[in-house]
Motif scaffolding. Structure first.
Motif, PDB file in Angstrom:
ATOM      1  N   GLY A  25       0.808  -1.218   0.000  1.00 49.22           N
ATOM      2  CA  GLY A  25       0.000   0.000   0.000  1.00 49.22           C
ATOM      3  C   GLY A  25       0.839   1.265   0.000  1.00 49.22           C
ATOM      4  O   GLY A  25       0.368   2.341  -0.338  1.00 49.22           O
ATOM      5  N   LEU A  26       2.115   1.151   0.386  1.00 49.96           N
ATOM      6  CA  LEU A  26       2.993   2.319   0.412  1.00 49.96           C
ATOM      7  C   LEU A  26       3.457   2.715  -0.984  1.00 49.96           C
ATOM      8  O   LEU A  26       3.874   3.839  -1.211  1.00 49.96           O
ATOM      9  N   GLN A  27       3.408   1.784  -1.918  1.00 53.47           N
ATOM     10  CA  GLN A  27       3.807   2.071  -3.288  1.00 53.47           C
ATOM     11  C   GLN A  27       2.599   2.586  -4.049  1.00 53.47           C
ATOM     12  O   GLN A  27       1.459   2.386  -3.659  1.00 53.47           O
ATOM     13  N   ASN A  28       2.883   3.284  -5.175  1.00 55.45           N
ATOM     14  CA  ASN A  28       1.753   3.709  -5.998  1.00 55.45           C
ATOM     15  C   ASN A  28       1.967   3.280  -7.446  1.00 55.45           C
ATOM     16  O   ASN A  28       3.066   2.932  -7.856  1.00 55.45           O
ATOM     17  N   LEU A  29       0.891   3.322  -8.184  1.00 56.21           N
ATOM     18  CA  LEU A  29       0.871   2.823  -9.556  1.00 56.21           C
ATOM     19  C   LEU A  29       1.167   3.900 -10.600  1.00 56.21           C
ATOM     20  O   LEU A  29       1.154   3.605 -11.794  1.00 56.21           O
ATOM     21  N   ASN A  30       1.444   5.126 -10.175  1.00 57.96           N
ATOM     22  CA  ASN A  30       1.553   6.252 -11.106  1.00 57.96           C
ATOM     23  C   ASN A  30       2.529   6.008 -12.260  1.00 57.96           C
ATOM     24  O   ASN A  30       2.185   6.225 -13.422  1.00 57.96           O
ATOM     25  N   LEU A  31       3.743   5.568 -11.948  1.00 60.84           N
ATOM     26  CA  LEU A  31       4.747   5.349 -12.987  1.00 60.84           C
ATOM     27  C   LEU A  31       4.268   4.321 -14.001  1.00 60.84           C
ATOM     28  O   LEU A  31       4.351   4.535 -15.216  1.00 60.84           O
ATOM     29  N   GLN A  32       3.747   3.207 -13.505  1.00 50.66           N
ATOM     30  CA  GLN A  32       3.285   2.147 -14.406  1.00 50.66           C
ATOM     31  C   GLN A  32       2.092   2.615 -15.245  1.00 50.66           C
ATOM     32  O   GLN A  32       2.064   2.416 -16.465  1.00 50.66           O
ATOM     33  N   GLU A  33       1.114   3.236 -14.596  1.00 52.09           N
ATOM     34  CA  GLU A  33      -0.073   3.691 -15.323  1.00 52.09           C
ATOM     35  C   GLU A  33       0.286   4.739 -16.369  1.00 52.09           C
ATOM     36  O   GLU A  33      -0.223   4.697 -17.492  1.00 52.09           O
ATOM     37  N   ASP A  34       1.171   5.677 -16.027  1.00 52.51           N
ATOM     38  CA  ASP A  34       1.590   6.702 -16.988  1.00 52.51           C
ATOM     39  C   ASP A  34       2.257   6.062 -18.206  1.00 52.51           C
ATOM     40  O   ASP A  34       1.986   6.437 -19.356  1.00 52.51           O
ATOM     41  N   SER A  35       3.133   5.073 -17.957  1.00 54.63           N
ATOM     42  CA  SER A  35       3.824   4.390 -19.059  1.00 54.63           C
ATOM     43  C   SER A  35       2.839   3.621 -19.929  1.00 54.63           C
ATOM     44  O   SER A  35       2.956   3.626 -21.164  1.00 54.63           O
ATOM     45  N   LEU A  36       1.881   2.958 -19.306  1.00 56.04           N
ATOM     46  CA  LEU A  36       0.896   2.183 -20.061  1.00 56.04           C
ATOM     47  C   LEU A  36       0.000   3.104 -20.897  1.00 56.04           C
ATOM     48  O   LEU A  36      -0.308   2.798 -22.052  1.00 56.04           O
ATOM     49  N   LYS A  37      -0.406   4.256 -20.316  1.00 52.34           N
ATOM     50  CA  LYS A  37      -1.222   5.219 -21.067  1.00 52.34           C
ATOM     51  C   LYS A  37      -0.441   5.788 -22.241  1.00 52.34           C
ATOM     52  O   LYS A  37      -0.959   5.917 -23.352  1.00 52.34           O
ATOM     53  N   LYS A  38       0.826   6.114 -22.007  1.00 53.71           N
ATOM     54  CA  LYS A  38       1.681   6.670 -23.059  1.00 53.71           C
ATOM     55  C   LYS A  38       1.850   5.669 -24.199  1.00 53.71           C
ATOM     56  O   LYS A  38       1.931   6.045 -25.363  1.00 53.71           O
ATOM     57  N   PHE A  39       1.887   4.380 -23.873  1.00 50.01           N
ATOM     58  CA  PHE A  39       2.025   3.331 -24.881  1.00 50.01           C
ATOM     59  C   PHE A  39       0.732   3.143 -25.671  1.00 50.01           C
ATOM     60  O   PHE A  39       0.726   2.537 -26.726  1.00 50.01           O
ATOM     61  N   GLY A  40      -0.371   3.679 -25.152  1.00 52.16           N
ATOM     62  CA  GLY A  40      -1.636   3.612 -25.878  1.00 52.16           C
ATOM     63  C   GLY A  40      -2.623   2.575 -25.383  1.00 52.16           C
ATOM     64  O   GLY A  40      -3.507   2.159 -26.130  1.00 52.16           O
ATOM     65  N   CYS A  41      -2.493   2.181 -24.133  1.00 58.42           N
ATOM     66  CA  CYS A  41      -3.436   1.204 -23.572  1.00 58.42           C
ATOM     67  C   CYS A  41      -4.814   1.831 -23.438  1.00 58.42           C
ATOM     68  O   CYS A  41      -4.955   2.941 -22.913  1.00 58.42           O
ATOM     69  N   ASP A  42      -5.809   1.128 -23.926  1.00 53.71           N
ATOM     70  CA  ASP A  42      -7.184   1.618 -23.896  1.00 53.71           C
ATOM     71  C   ASP A  42      -7.822   1.445 -22.527  1.00 53.71           C
ATOM     72  O   ASP A  42      -8.700   2.209 -22.139  1.00 53.71           O
ATOM     73  N   VAL A  93      -0.399  -5.520 -21.936  1.00 52.61           N
ATOM     74  CA  VAL A  93       0.852  -4.786 -21.800  1.00 52.61           C
ATOM     75  C   VAL A  93       1.147  -4.589 -20.310  1.00 52.61           C
ATOM     76  O   VAL A  93       0.263  -4.213 -19.541  1.00 52.61           O
ATOM     77  N   VAL A  94       2.395  -4.857 -19.923  1.00 51.85           N
ATOM     78  CA  VAL A  94       2.832  -4.608 -18.549  1.00 51.85           C
ATOM     79  C   VAL A  94       4.053  -3.712 -18.577  1.00 51.85           C
ATOM     80  O   VAL A  94       4.759  -3.620 -19.585  1.00 51.85           O
ATOM     81  N   TRP A  95       4.302  -3.059 -17.451  1.00 48.31           N
ATOM     82  CA  TRP A  95       5.460  -2.177 -17.358  1.00 48.31           C
ATOM     83  C   TRP A  95       6.748  -2.995 -17.335  1.00 48.31           C
ATOM     84  O   TRP A  95       7.706  -2.679 -18.020  1.00 48.31           O
ATOM     85  N   ARG A  96       6.773  -4.067 -16.520  1.00 46.63           N
ATOM     86  CA  ARG A  96       7.911  -4.992 -16.457  1.00 46.63           C
ATOM     87  C   ARG A  96       7.381  -6.408 -16.315  1.00 46.63           C
ATOM     88  O   ARG A  96       6.288  -6.634 -15.801  1.00 46.63           O
ATOM     89  N   LEU A  97       8.196  -7.381 -16.727  1.00 49.60           N
ATOM     90  CA  LEU A  97       7.784  -8.790 -16.664  1.00 49.60           C
ATOM     91  C   LEU A  97       7.389  -9.227 -15.260  1.00 49.60           C
ATOM     92  O   LEU A  97       6.442  -9.983 -15.086  1.00 49.60           O
ATOM     93  N   ASP A  98       8.123  -8.744 -14.253  1.00 44.63           N
ATOM     94  CA  ASP A  98       7.840  -9.196 -12.881  1.00 44.63           C
ATOM     95  C   ASP A  98       6.496  -8.708 -12.364  1.00 44.63           C
ATOM     96  O   ASP A  98       6.024  -9.156 -11.327  1.00 44.63           O
ATOM     97  N   ARG A  99       5.852  -7.805 -13.063  1.00 42.19           N
ATOM     98  CA  ARG A  99       4.522  -7.353 -12.670  1.00 42.19           C
ATOM     99  C   ARG A  99       3.464  -8.391 -13.024  1.00 42.19           C
ATOM    100  O   ARG A  99       2.401  -8.431 -12.425  1.00 42.19           O
ATOM    101  N   LEU A 100       3.760  -9.251 -14.001  1.00 42.55           N
ATOM    102  CA  LEU A 100       2.763 -10.215 -14.468  1.00 42.55           C
ATOM    103  C   LEU A 100       2.842 -11.542 -13.734  1.00 42.55           C
ATOM    104  O   LEU A 100       1.831 -12.047 -13.259  1.00 42.55           O
TER     105      LEU A 100
END
Length: 185
Positions: free
Chosen positions: A11-28, A59-66
């Motif tokens: 809960g101390l971490q946030n998803l901002n970096l991953q979500e921003d990268s995924l949006k920039k890549f064009g995830c719907d 699409v994932v930000w890094r393999l270890d996320r999946l």
């Protein structure tokens, strides 16, 4: 359609970096989880896998996320591929789509690494068991009855004491008594 999946472990971490990268890549659409990768039940991932259709790409930000480990990653990606769904990792720039030669090569490499990892785990486990045996530890559940108990049980059984009474006295099942008596004969 590109479907994103993002996950953070605490809960101390946030998803901002991953979500921003995924949006920039064009995830719907982006599915997320706030849960350890060690957990097998990840609702966001399950929803993403249920949502995607043939021809889509997860699409994932890094393999270890999946995946929790290489074996889990291979299982998930193969499951997607069987449904005609491609997979892409942004940080590693890895695209896995069985429709392409490169995608097929990546699947074979990942499968080889997964098998290698399984074999290493088996080898380490076998070496650990061997080291324990060399120190006199054999594993398994400790014996319920001692040798003194067994001699007394045999004497009682030979003298006609009902097995049910013997089992109740030692707080074990009748099956256990019969098994131990069978070993003595």
């Amino acid at each position: 359609m590109k479907i994103g999946y993002a996950r953070v472990s605490t809960g101390l971490q946030n998803l901002n970096l991953q979500e921003d990268s995924l949006k920039k890549f064009g995830c719907d659409k982006i599915f997320t989880d706030h849960i350890s990768g060690a957990k097998s039940h990840r609702p966001g991932l399950e929803s993403a896998i249920e949502f995607v259709r043939s021809g889509d790409t997860i699409v994932v930000w890094r393999l270890d996320r999946l995946g929790r480990n290489m074996e889990d990653l291979i299982r998930i990606v193969n499951q997607l591929n069987e449904r005609g769904i491609a997979f892409y990792s942004l940080q590693e720039n890895i695209s896995m789509d069985k429709a392409s030669s490169t995608g097929q090569l990546m699947f074979h490499l990942f499968a080889a690494f997964a098998e290698f990892e399984r074999n290493l785990i088996l080898e380490r486990s076998a070496a650990g068991r061997e080291a324990a045996r060399a120190r006199g530890r054999f594993g398994g559940r400790p014996e319920k009855l001692s040798n003194d108990d067994l001699r007394l049980i045999k004497t009682l059984a030979d003298s006609g004491t009902p097995i049910k009474s013997i089992a109740e006295r030692w707080e074990v099942s009748r099956t256990t008594i019969y098994r131990y008596l069978g070993k003595l004969n």
